[in-house]
Design a protein around this motif. Structure first.
Motif, PDB file in Angstrom:
ATOM      1  N   ALA A 185       3.679   6.190  -5.357  1.00  0.00           N
ATOM      2  CA  ALA A 185       3.527   6.336  -6.807  1.00  0.00           C
ATOM      3  C   ALA A 185       2.426   7.323  -7.155  1.00  0.00           C
ATOM      4  O   ALA A 185       2.490   8.018  -8.175  1.00  0.00           O
ATOM      5  CB  ALA A 185       3.231   4.981  -7.447  1.00  0.00           C
ATOM      6  N   ALA A 186       1.412   7.407  -6.290  1.00  0.00           N
ATOM      7  CA  ALA A 186       0.290   8.319  -6.529  1.00  0.00           C
ATOM      8  C   ALA A 186       0.520   9.704  -5.942  1.00  0.00           C
ATOM      9  O   ALA A 186      -0.326  10.579  -6.096  1.00  0.00           O
ATOM     10  CB  ALA A 186      -0.989   7.717  -5.943  1.00  0.00           C
ATOM     11  N   GLY A 187       1.636   9.906  -5.251  1.00  0.00           N
ATOM     12  CA  GLY A 187       1.888  11.199  -4.632  1.00  0.00           C
ATOM     13  C   GLY A 187       1.106  11.418  -3.359  1.00  0.00           C
ATOM     14  O   GLY A 187       0.959  12.550  -2.902  1.00  0.00           O
ATOM     15  N   VAL A 188       0.587  10.340  -2.766  1.00  0.00           N
ATOM     16  CA  VAL A 188      -0.140  10.443  -1.503  1.00  0.00           C
ATOM     17  C   VAL A 188       0.872  10.428  -0.360  1.00  0.00           C
ATOM     18  O   VAL A 188       1.691   9.509  -0.271  1.00  0.00           O
ATOM     19  CB  VAL A 188      -1.137   9.278  -1.341  1.00  0.00           C
ATOM     20  CG1 VAL A 188      -1.772   9.283   0.045  1.00  0.00           C
ATOM     21  CG2 VAL A 188      -2.215   9.353  -2.422  1.00  0.00           C
ATOM     22  N   PRO A 189       0.877  11.420   0.509  1.00  0.00           N
ATOM     23  CA  PRO A 189       1.865  11.475   1.585  1.00  0.00           C
ATOM     24  C   PRO A 189       1.781  10.267   2.510  1.00  0.00           C
ATOM     25  O   PRO A 189       0.697   9.786   2.834  1.00  0.00           O
ATOM     26  CB  PRO A 189       1.505  12.762   2.338  1.00  0.00           C
ATOM     27  CG  PRO A 189       0.705  13.569   1.388  1.00  0.00           C
ATOM     28  CD  PRO A 189      -0.017  12.598   0.521  1.00  0.00           C
ATOM     29  N   LEU A 229       0.836  -1.203   0.000  1.00  0.00           N
ATOM     30  CA  LEU A 229       0.000   0.000   0.000  1.00  0.00           C
ATOM     31  C   LEU A 229       0.865   1.245   0.000  1.00  0.00           C
ATOM     32  O   LEU A 229       0.584   2.222  -0.718  1.00  0.00           O
ATOM     33  CB  LEU A 229      -0.918  -0.006   1.215  1.00  0.00           C
ATOM     34  CG  LEU A 229      -1.819   1.230   1.393  1.00  0.00           C
ATOM     35  CD1 LEU A 229      -2.758   1.394   0.209  1.00  0.00           C
ATOM     36  CD2 LEU A 229      -2.616   1.126   2.694  1.00  0.00           C
ATOM     37  N   LYS A 230       1.933   1.237   0.775  1.00  0.00           N
ATOM     38  CA  LYS A 230       2.837   2.384   0.807  1.00  0.00           C
ATOM     39  C   LYS A 230       3.452   2.631  -0.573  1.00  0.00           C
ATOM     40  O   LYS A 230       3.553   3.784  -1.023  1.00  0.00           O
ATOM     41  CB  LYS A 230       3.937   2.165   1.839  1.00  0.00           C
ATOM     42  CG  LYS A 230       4.923   3.321   1.877  1.00  0.00           C
ATOM     43  CD  LYS A 230       6.147   3.064   2.735  1.00  0.00           C
ATOM     44  CE  LYS A 230       7.165   4.187   2.521  1.00  0.00           C
ATOM     45  NZ  LYS A 230       8.402   3.991   3.282  1.00  0.00           N
ATOM     46  N   LYS A 231       3.847   1.575  -1.250  1.00  0.00           N
ATOM     47  CA  LYS A 231       4.426   1.719  -2.589  1.00  0.00           C
ATOM     48  C   LYS A 231       3.439   2.368  -3.548  1.00  0.00           C
ATOM     49  O   LYS A 231       3.788   3.268  -4.322  1.00  0.00           O
ATOM     50  CB  LYS A 231       4.860   0.351  -3.110  1.00  0.00           C
ATOM     51  CG  LYS A 231       5.540   0.394  -4.468  1.00  0.00           C
ATOM     52  CD  LYS A 231       5.991  -0.995  -4.901  1.00  0.00           C
ATOM     53  CE  LYS A 231       6.659  -0.940  -6.268  1.00  0.00           C
ATOM     54  NZ  LYS A 231       7.102  -2.297  -6.704  1.00  0.00           N
ATOM     55  N   ARG A 255      -5.806  11.375  -6.784  1.00  0.00           N
ATOM     56  CA  ARG A 255      -4.790  12.212  -7.423  1.00  0.00           C
ATOM     57  C   ARG A 255      -4.351  13.316  -6.474  1.00  0.00           C
ATOM     58  O   ARG A 255      -5.159  13.989  -5.850  1.00  0.00           O
ATOM     59  CB  ARG A 255      -5.356  12.825  -8.699  1.00  0.00           C
ATOM     60  CG  ARG A 255      -4.415  13.797  -9.416  1.00  0.00           C
ATOM     61  CD  ARG A 255      -5.124  14.441 -10.585  1.00  0.00           C
ATOM     62  NE  ARG A 255      -5.351  13.503 -11.659  1.00  0.00           N
ATOM     63  CZ  ARG A 255      -4.502  13.305 -12.665  1.00  0.00           C
ATOM     64  NH1 ARG A 255      -3.368  13.979 -12.729  1.00  0.00           N
ATOM     65  NH2 ARG A 255      -4.785  12.435 -13.612  1.00  0.00           N
ATOM     66  N   SER A 256      -3.051  13.522  -6.397  1.00  0.00           N
ATOM     67  CA  SER A 256      -2.482  14.533  -5.511  1.00  0.00           C
ATOM     68  C   SER A 256      -1.592  15.464  -6.306  1.00  0.00           C
ATOM     69  O   SER A 256      -1.275  15.216  -7.464  1.00  0.00           O
ATOM     70  CB  SER A 256      -1.675  13.854  -4.393  1.00  0.00           C
ATOM     71  OG  SER A 256      -2.476  12.929  -3.695  1.00  0.00           O
ATOM     72  N   ARG A 257      -1.159  16.514  -5.675  1.00  0.00           N
ATOM     73  CA  ARG A 257      -0.238  17.423  -6.355  1.00  0.00           C
ATOM     74  C   ARG A 257       0.762  17.961  -5.339  1.00  0.00           C
ATOM     75  O   ARG A 257       0.491  18.047  -4.151  1.00  0.00           O
ATOM     76  CB  ARG A 257      -0.968  18.572  -7.055  1.00  0.00           C
ATOM     77  CG  ARG A 257      -1.677  19.549  -6.154  1.00  0.00           C
ATOM     78  CD  ARG A 257      -2.235  20.737  -6.928  1.00  0.00           C
ATOM     79  NE  ARG A 257      -3.244  20.356  -7.900  1.00  0.00           N
ATOM     80  CZ  ARG A 257      -3.116  20.582  -9.208  1.00  0.00           C
ATOM     81  NH1 ARG A 257      -2.029  21.143  -9.695  1.00  0.00           N
ATOM     82  NH2 ARG A 257      -4.067  20.242 -10.035  1.00  0.00           N
ATOM     83  N   LYS A 275       2.690  19.886  -9.658  1.00  0.00           N
ATOM     84  CA  LYS A 275       2.844  18.723 -10.493  1.00  0.00           C
ATOM     85  C   LYS A 275       1.858  17.638 -10.079  1.00  0.00           C
ATOM     86  O   LYS A 275       1.867  17.166  -8.956  1.00  0.00           O
ATOM     87  CB  LYS A 275       4.273  18.175 -10.397  1.00  0.00           C
ATOM     88  CG  LYS A 275       4.525  16.953 -11.292  1.00  0.00           C
ATOM     89  CD  LYS A 275       5.962  16.480 -11.138  1.00  0.00           C
ATOM     90  CE  LYS A 275       6.198  15.244 -12.000  1.00  0.00           C
ATOM     91  NZ  LYS A 275       7.586  14.743 -11.862  1.00  0.00           N
ATOM     92  N   ASP A 276       0.997  17.190 -11.018  1.00  0.00           N
ATOM     93  CA  ASP A 276      -0.001  16.177 -10.708  1.00  0.00           C
ATOM     94  C   ASP A 276       0.623  14.795 -10.684  1.00  0.00           C
ATOM     95  O   ASP A 276       1.535  14.494 -11.445  1.00  0.00           O
ATOM     96  CB  ASP A 276      -1.109  16.181 -11.773  1.00  0.00           C
ATOM     97  CG  ASP A 276      -1.993  17.393 -11.664  1.00  0.00           C
ATOM     98  OD1 ASP A 276      -2.239  17.838 -10.538  1.00  0.00           O
ATOM     99  OD2 ASP A 276      -2.429  17.916 -12.711  1.00  0.00           O
ATOM    100  N   THR A 277       0.081  13.955  -9.800  1.00  0.00           N
ATOM    101  CA  THR A 277       0.421  12.535  -9.791  1.00  0.00           C
ATOM    102  C   THR A 277      -0.862  11.753  -9.629  1.00  0.00           C
ATOM    103  O   THR A 277      -1.902  12.308  -9.299  1.00  0.00           O
ATOM    104  CB  THR A 277       1.363  12.188  -8.615  1.00  0.00           C
ATOM    105  OG1 THR A 277       0.751  12.618  -7.404  1.00  0.00           O
ATOM    106  CG2 THR A 277       2.712  12.858  -8.779  1.00  0.00           C
TER     107      THR A 277
END
Length: 211
Positions: free
Chosen positions: A58-62, A52-54, A197-199, A204-206
């Motif tokens: 990858a999604a830019g979620v802290p 889940l952390k990986k 989706r985060s930024r 910068k979007d991820t």
């Protein structure tokens, strides 16, 4: 839940995200009474938390490590990690799977809840988080106490039931039921969690690349 009004008061954390993943007490020597029982159930859970952390990174979620100081008041987070990696420490196999990265955040707590006498509130406000994904050990203690305090602060809670362990399954299942019923937590399994989706502060979007 208040949002940050003055970014200059909250440091230079680069992320801005609707969600954050909390890893609660995963940097853990497991050298306390009952630790062997928790270790046995936590080992397979650690692998799922790592996955889940990986996905979150990858999604830019802290990703935020919320860790007890275990009474070691002269230690910092890196010292705790180093101690748990020493030969003969029972929790070392779990810590090896969940080593923090440079991009991760960390909060040291003195008691069960991640919010009690810590700066977690300030960090989450700065990141503009509204949903917390809670994982870690033990589900019926520190995760539950943190979930209670998060609910009172109006956070939406996701507590993936495959990313939680307690000293026995009955206690863990009871804690999950409490969080689902009374704290309105979503307890779906981690592969079914949609990472939003985060930024970064730079804009910068991820996104979740597994979707």
């Amino acid at each position: 839940m208040a949002s940050a009004h003055n970014a200059s008061l909250h440091g230079s954390a680069p992320d801005k995200a609707a969600q954050a993943v909390l890893l609660i007490d995963v940097i853990n020597a497991m050298d306390f009474p009952g630790g062997s029982s928790l270790l046995r159930l936590a080992l397979p859970v650690a692998k799922r938390i790592a996955a889940l952390k990986k996905r979150a990174r990858a999604a830019g979620v802290p990703v935020i490590y919320v860790n007890d100081n275990f009474g070691r008041w002269r230690s910092d987070f890196k010292s705790h990690v180093s101690h748990c990696l020493e030969a003969g420490v029972p929790g070392e196999p779990i810590v090896q799977q969940l080593l923090p990265d440079e991009e991760d955040y960390f909060i040291l707590k003195p008691k069960h809840s991640g919010f009690y006498s810590t700066s977690l509130d300030i960090l989450l406000e700065h990141l503009e988080v509204s949903t917390l994904i809670l994982t870690g050990f033990a589900g019926n203690l520190c995760v539950l106490y943190t979930a209670n305090d998060a609910y009172m602060r109006d956070y939406h809670l996701i507590v993936p039931r495959d990313c939680l362990a307690s000293e026995n399954r009955k206690a863990n299942d009871h804690a999950l039921a409490q969080m689902q019923t009374h704290l309105r937590a979503d307890i779906r399994t981690s592969p079914r969690i949609h990472l939003v989706r985060s930024r970064t502060r730079a804009g910068k979007d991820t996104q979740d690349k597994d979707k």
